[in-house]
Design a protein around this motif. Structure first.
Motif, short mmCIF file in Angstrom:
data_model
loop_
_atom_site.label_atom_id
_atom_site.label_comp_id
_atom_site.label_asym_id
_atom_site.label_seq_id
_atom_site.Cartn_x
_atom_site.Cartn_y
_atom_site.Cartn_z
N TRP A 8 3.69 12.11 -6.69
CA TRP A 8 3.72 13.53 -6.31
C TRP A 8 5.10 14.02 -5.87
N TRP A 9 6.12 13.21 -5.99
CA TRP A 9 7.49 13.66 -5.73
C TRP A 9 8.46 12.76 -6.48
N ARG A 10 9.69 13.24 -6.66
CA ARG A 10 10.73 12.43 -7.31
C ARG A 10 12.08 12.85 -6.76
N TYR A 11 13.01 11.92 -6.76
CA TYR A 11 14.36 12.21 -6.31
C TYR A 11 15.11 13.03 -7.36
N ARG A 12 16.01 13.90 -6.88
CA ARG A 12 16.87 14.70 -7.75
C ARG A 12 18.29 14.68 -7.19
N VAL A 13 19.25 15.08 -8.00
CA VAL A 13 20.60 15.27 -7.48
C VAL A 13 20.63 16.57 -6.69
N PRO A 14 21.52 16.69 -5.71
CA PRO A 14 21.58 17.91 -4.89
C PRO A 14 21.68 19.17 -5.75
N ARG B 143 -0.19 17.67 -6.85
CA ARG B 143 -0.49 16.26 -7.08
C ARG B 143 -0.77 15.53 -5.76
N ARG B 144 -0.10 15.96 -4.71
CA ARG B 144 -0.36 15.36 -3.39
C ARG B 144 -1.80 15.59 -2.97
N LYS C 37 -0.12 7.33 -5.18
CA LYS C 37 -1.09 6.65 -6.03
C LYS C 37 -1.52 5.32 -5.41
N THR C 38 -2.79 4.99 -5.60
CA THR C 38 -3.28 3.69 -5.13
C THR C 38 -4.03 2.94 -6.24
N VAL C 39 -5.00 3.57 -6.87
CA VAL C 39 -5.85 2.89 -7.86
C VAL C 39 -5.05 2.51 -9.09
N ASP D 68 0.81 -1.22 0.00
CA ASP D 68 0.00 0.00 0.00
C ASP D 68 0.84 1.27 0.00
N GLY D 69 2.14 1.14 -0.21
CA GLY D 69 2.99 2.31 -0.25
C GLY D 69 3.37 2.88 1.10
N TYR D 70 3.15 2.13 2.16
CA TYR D 70 3.55 2.56 3.49
C TYR D 70 5.03 2.24 3.71
#
Length: 306
Positions: free
Chosen positions: A244-250, A223-224, A232-234, A161-163
């Motif tokens: 609603w988020w993504r990793y980036r380089v510093p 998006r959050r 996202k779930t469905v 469930d993304g927890y």
């Protein structure tokens, strides 16, 4: 403090090749990927094969780092030490032990891993089980002069469930970790999307952080508003696509690196700040990954006292 990076972002390059490139770019340290061969699994690599690692391999590795003037900051094997399958769990635990033994031979101060989680059990049940699982590993590390460090990555993709799938995501859990002899590999990116102030969370615990990672995160609050915190779930075909988020380089995300580095210094941190490159914009090809690491270096190097 020294600036390094985790080698897992360059899985197709050998450790000697990475060392040459790192020095040319002004990096001072490497956090070396030491996963077993897991095929095409993302964000893993085998730049040091710790299975059967002995004195000869240790001498060759030490000579490689000494010849390039690099610091070996940590051996990295981030996997689920509480895996629900008993055979898989045993294999993960055994590989952590092998990493500890290899680190001791190399004079490497830390080994990084995850607590993990059994997704079918409560947090409290997992913590009680983890105390049993980690007791022999902590003892082994202590006997060999190595610190076992846990990254505070949430590993939401490990839970249906993304927890949180790695029980190290909050200061409350850090204090539990410290109580059983584990240390923190601090990464501010995870705290930001969890709604935790990464600077205020860091401030009381710097003395329990022998190693730190530098990864950024970019948030999309609009998006959050649709998905909520777990994402996202469905329509979540990819367990890692929260939506609603993504990793980036510093330097390309929302982390205040000036405040983070200053707080590390104020707390007495003198270890390695290691860039963990998982940026989807500057990923996919080796040239893009190199560019991402260069962006991270340009962001962080001016903040670190020479």
């Amino acid at each position: 403090m020294k600036l390094g990076f985790l080698t897992a972002c360059l899985p197709d390059r050998s450790l000697p090749e990475i060392a040459v490139w790192a020095v040319a770019q002004g990096y001072e340290a490497l956090e070396v990927a030491a996963w077993p061969d897991l095929g095409a699994r993302p964000f893993t690599a085998t730049h040091l094969d710790v299975a059967g690692f002995g004195d000869r391999e240790a001498e060759q590795t030490r000579e490689l780092f000494e010849s390039h003037g690099l610091t070996l900051s940590s051996l990295a094997f981030y996997d689920n030490n509480l895996h629900p399958d008993p055979d898989e769990r045993a294999a993960v635990n055994a590989h952590v032990a092998a990493c500890i033994d290899a680190a001791a031979l190399l004079g490497c101060p830390t080994v990084g891993t995850f607590v993990g989680r059994h997704p079918g059990r409560s947090v409290v049940e997992n913590l009680r089980e983890a105390e049993k699982v980690f007791a022999p590993l902590v003892d082994r590390a202590g006997e060999r002069g190595v610190k076992l460090i846990i990254e505070n990555c949430v590993m939401e993709g490990w839970h249906p469930d993304g927890y949180p799938g790695n029980l190290a995501y909050s200061p409350e859990l850090w204090e539990w970790m410290f109580s059983i002899g584990l240390y923190l590999n601090y990464d501010p990116s995870h705290l930001v999307w969890m709604g935790i102030d990464p600077v205020e969370a860091l401030r009381p615990y710097v003395d329990k952080i022998p190693h730190a990672q530098a990864k950024d995160v970019q948030l999309f609050p609009d998006r959050r508003n649709r998905y909520g915190w777990p994402g996202k779930t469905v329509a979540r075909e990819d367990p890692w696509d929260v939506g609603w988020w993504r990793y980036r380089v510093p330097g390309l995300g929302d982390v205040d690196w000036r405040a983070v580095v200053d707080t590390l210094y104020e707390g007495g941190f003198d270890g390695v700040l290691s860039v963990e490159h998982e940026d989807p914009v500057w990923g996919g090809t080796e040239d893009k990954i190199h560019t991402g690491l260069q962006v991270a270096h340009r962001t962080l190097r001016p903040l670190i006292v020479a």
